[in-house]
Design a protein around this motif. Structure first.
Motif, mmCIF file in Angstrom:
data_model
loop_
_atom_site.group_PDB
_atom_site.id
_atom_site.type_symbol
_atom_site.label_atom_id
_atom_site.label_comp_id
_atom_site.label_asym_id
_atom_site.label_seq_id
_atom_site.Cartn_x
_atom_site.Cartn_y
_atom_site.Cartn_z
ATOM 1 N N LEU A 163 0.834 -1.198 0.000
ATOM 2 C CA LEU A 163 0.000 0.000 0.000
ATOM 3 C C LEU A 163 0.873 1.253 0.000
ATOM 4 C CD1 LEU A 163 -2.742 -1.121 2.558
ATOM 5 C CD2 LEU A 163 -2.989 -0.893 0.081
ATOM 6 N N LYS A 164 1.932 1.195 0.813
ATOM 7 C CA LYS A 164 2.869 2.309 0.877
ATOM 8 C C LYS A 164 3.482 2.573 -0.493
ATOM 9 C CE LYS A 164 5.027 2.283 5.253
ATOM 10 N NZ LYS A 164 6.197 1.837 6.024
ATOM 11 N N ARG A 213 3.006 12.798 -9.556
ATOM 12 C CA ARG A 213 2.629 14.217 -9.441
ATOM 13 C C ARG A 213 3.840 15.141 -9.501
ATOM 14 N NH1 ARG A 213 -1.010 12.157 -5.470
ATOM 15 N NH2 ARG A 213 0.510 12.639 -3.845
ATOM 16 N N GLN A 268 11.948 11.026 -4.342
ATOM 17 C CA GLN A 268 10.808 10.116 -4.315
ATOM 18 C C GLN A 268 11.151 8.785 -4.990
ATOM 19 O OE1 GLN A 268 8.205 10.718 -2.629
ATOM 20 N NE2 GLN A 268 6.866 9.045 -3.242
ATOM 21 N N ALA A 295 2.215 1.813 -3.457
ATOM 22 C CA ALA A 295 1.211 2.380 -4.365
ATOM 23 C C ALA A 295 1.080 3.885 -4.130
ATOM 24 C CB ALA A 295 -0.122 1.674 -4.152
ATOM 25 N N ARG A 296 1.070 4.274 -2.839
ATOM 26 C CA ARG A 296 0.981 5.705 -2.493
ATOM 27 C C ARG A 296 2.198 6.461 -3.004
ATOM 28 N NH1 ARG A 296 -1.250 4.532 2.474
ATOM 29 N NH2 ARG A 296 0.783 4.536 3.497
ATOM 30 N N ALA A 297 3.382 5.866 -2.789
ATOM 31 C CA ALA A 297 4.631 6.524 -3.197
ATOM 32 C C ALA A 297 4.678 6.688 -4.717
ATOM 33 C CB ALA A 297 5.827 5.715 -2.711
ATOM 34 N N GLN A 298 4.127 5.703 -5.424
ATOM 35 C CA GLN A 298 4.142 5.784 -6.887
ATOM 36 C C GLN A 298 3.193 6.861 -7.389
ATOM 37 O OE1 GLN A 298 3.639 1.622 -7.535
ATOM 38 N NE2 GLN A 298 5.710 1.351 -8.329
ATOM 39 N N ARG A 299 2.058 7.022 -6.689
ATOM 40 C CA ARG A 299 1.135 8.108 -7.078
ATOM 41 C C ARG A 299 1.797 9.459 -6.833
ATOM 42 N NH1 ARG A 299 -2.804 4.704 -4.915
ATOM 43 N NH2 ARG A 299 -2.820 5.809 -2.916
ATOM 44 N N ALA A 300 2.526 9.565 -5.712
ATOM 45 C CA ALA A 300 3.205 10.819 -5.387
ATOM 46 C C ALA A 300 4.265 11.144 -6.444
ATOM 47 C CB ALA A 300 3.851 10.726 -4.003
#
Ligand SMILES: [Zn+2]
Length: 400
Positions: free
Chosen positions: A215-216, A226, A237, A218-223
């Motif tokens: 989950l972490k 951006r 990142q 997936a979040r890091a990849q979305r960040a």
């Protein structure tokens, strides 16, 4: 019998040594990529043909003479040769369709795992307590020796992972032919919803930390998406994501080792499905005629263990069983989830959902993965008893 074992430790390289290791990795990456490009040309124009190691080795000699690449003279020749041997082997595996083999890919700086291999350890390297002497102008380097190294060291690999250098010693030793302490036999079903289900009705679940880190990630990849590509923040990142990948790979390896240890310690004969990951991935997604059921569950946590874990798991089981004097038996996977273990009736209707099995003929009920594992074990028994392929007459085996 000869046992081969690897021992991996964190390496305490100085700044100068780290710089040198990076240069050596750079040389290896350059040679790999250049040779791969020439191989790709050949593969794409001459069909399934690529030059072998002997030819590639001549390219390197030529590159060392060419003015624009003469910096390769500074490279560690054994390491370059090793990379070409690896490339040669990768192509051979790919063409012979050996389990899970993919077409060799270009190595990108910082993305692929950089490594340098030192062969012929006894001749060119030395080890003393907590330090190792390496060739290629590296000299003595300390390492965190967390356990004893058993056997004769044949070669070692230094690699950069998650921000640190590691050294892995490959050893060999002779041991007497072992006999397994257990006589039991177990069937193992590997699936998407549950990674490992055993024919005795138990499961081996992955650790919770695995999901949390996924989950972490997936979040890091979305960040990352951006951020402005290649900006300072993007780089930070990106490094964070690489560290997470390493952590997830470690958790996965740890889980697989615990699972294979447990099975290997307790069972002399382990029966598994002889399946191909590609088939499973397809069945999760489905196709136009058969849209996949439960796609979301299938594509989650366990998919990732499955995709990257299946061959590794089988490899671990095989060597651990060899070590203990046990065996791994791979049986054909067809219909193991649709056959009733009680009356042998085969029908897709027996499978009422992803998790449930209910025989339409005799009403036998059980968890579907457990049914799979029981059938795998039964198939193993038949293969051992009479050497049959373990398939009912009505089932034709896919051409290999
Ligand atoms: Zn039945």
């Amino acid at each position: 019998m000869i046992i081969r074992q690897g021992f991996k430790f964190r390496l305490g390289a100085s700044d100068v040594q780290s710089a040198r290791l990076r240069v050596l990795c750079g040389h290896a990456r350059y040679v790999w990529n250049q040779a791969l490009e020439k191989c790709n040309e050949s593969a794409d124009t001459k069909g399934a043909y690529v030059p072998r190691y002997e030819t590639m080795a001549k390219w390197v000699t030529a590159w060392k003479r060419a003015p624009e690449t003469e910096w390769l003279k500074d490279a560690y020749t054994d390491n370059l040769q090793q990379k070409l041997k690896d490339l040669d082997a990768a192509w051979q595996r790919y063409y012979k369709k050996i389990e899970g083999a993919q077409r060799p890919r270009f190595k990108k700086k910082g993305q692929s795992r950089d490594s340098v291999r030192f062969v012929n350890f006894q001749k060119y390297c030395r080890i003393e307590n907590r330090r190792v002497k390496l060739p290629a102008s590296l000299g003595w380097i300390k390492f965190r020796k967390s356990r004893e190294i058993v056997g004769t060291i044949k070669n070692c690999t230094v690699g950069f992972e998650g921000g640190h250098w590691f050294i892995s010693f490959q050893t060999e030793r002779e041991i007497p032919e072992p006999a397994h302490t257990s006589t039991s036999m177990i069937g193992v079903d590997m699936g998407v919803a549950r990674f490992l289900t055993l024919s005795d009705g138990t499961f081996i679940e992955p650790v919770g930390a695995f999901k949390a880190n996924q989950l972490k990630l997936a979040r890091a990849q979305r960040a990352l998406a951006r951020k402005v590509k290649f900006s300072a923040n993007w780089q930070i990142q990106k490094a964070k994501i690489n560290r997470l990948h390493t952590r997830i790979a470690n958790i996965r390896r740890d889980y697989l080792h615990k699972a294979s240890d447990r099975l290997s310690k307790n069972h002399a004969m382990i029966v598994i499905e002889d399946l191909k990951v590609g088939n499973m991935s397809r069945s999760a997604k489905g196709d136009q005629e058969n849209p996949g059921v439960n796609v979301k569950a299938k594509s989650g946590l366990n998919r990732s263990i499955l995709d990257q874990g299946w061959y590794e798991f089988r490899r671990q089981l095989t060597y651990k069983q060899a070590f203990r004097g046990g065996e791994v038996l791979a049986v054909p996977a067809h219909h193991t989830s649709q056959t009733c273990p009680k009356c042998q009736h085969v029908s897709p209707d027996n499978r009422t959902s992803q998790a449930c099995f209910r025989c339409v003929q005799c009403s036998f009920e059980q968890n579907a993965d457990v049914v799979g594992a029981i059938n795998i074990k039964a198939r193993g028994h038949r293969v051992l008893a009479c050497g049959e392929s373990g398939l009912p007459d009505s089932v034709k085996q896919e051409p290999v």
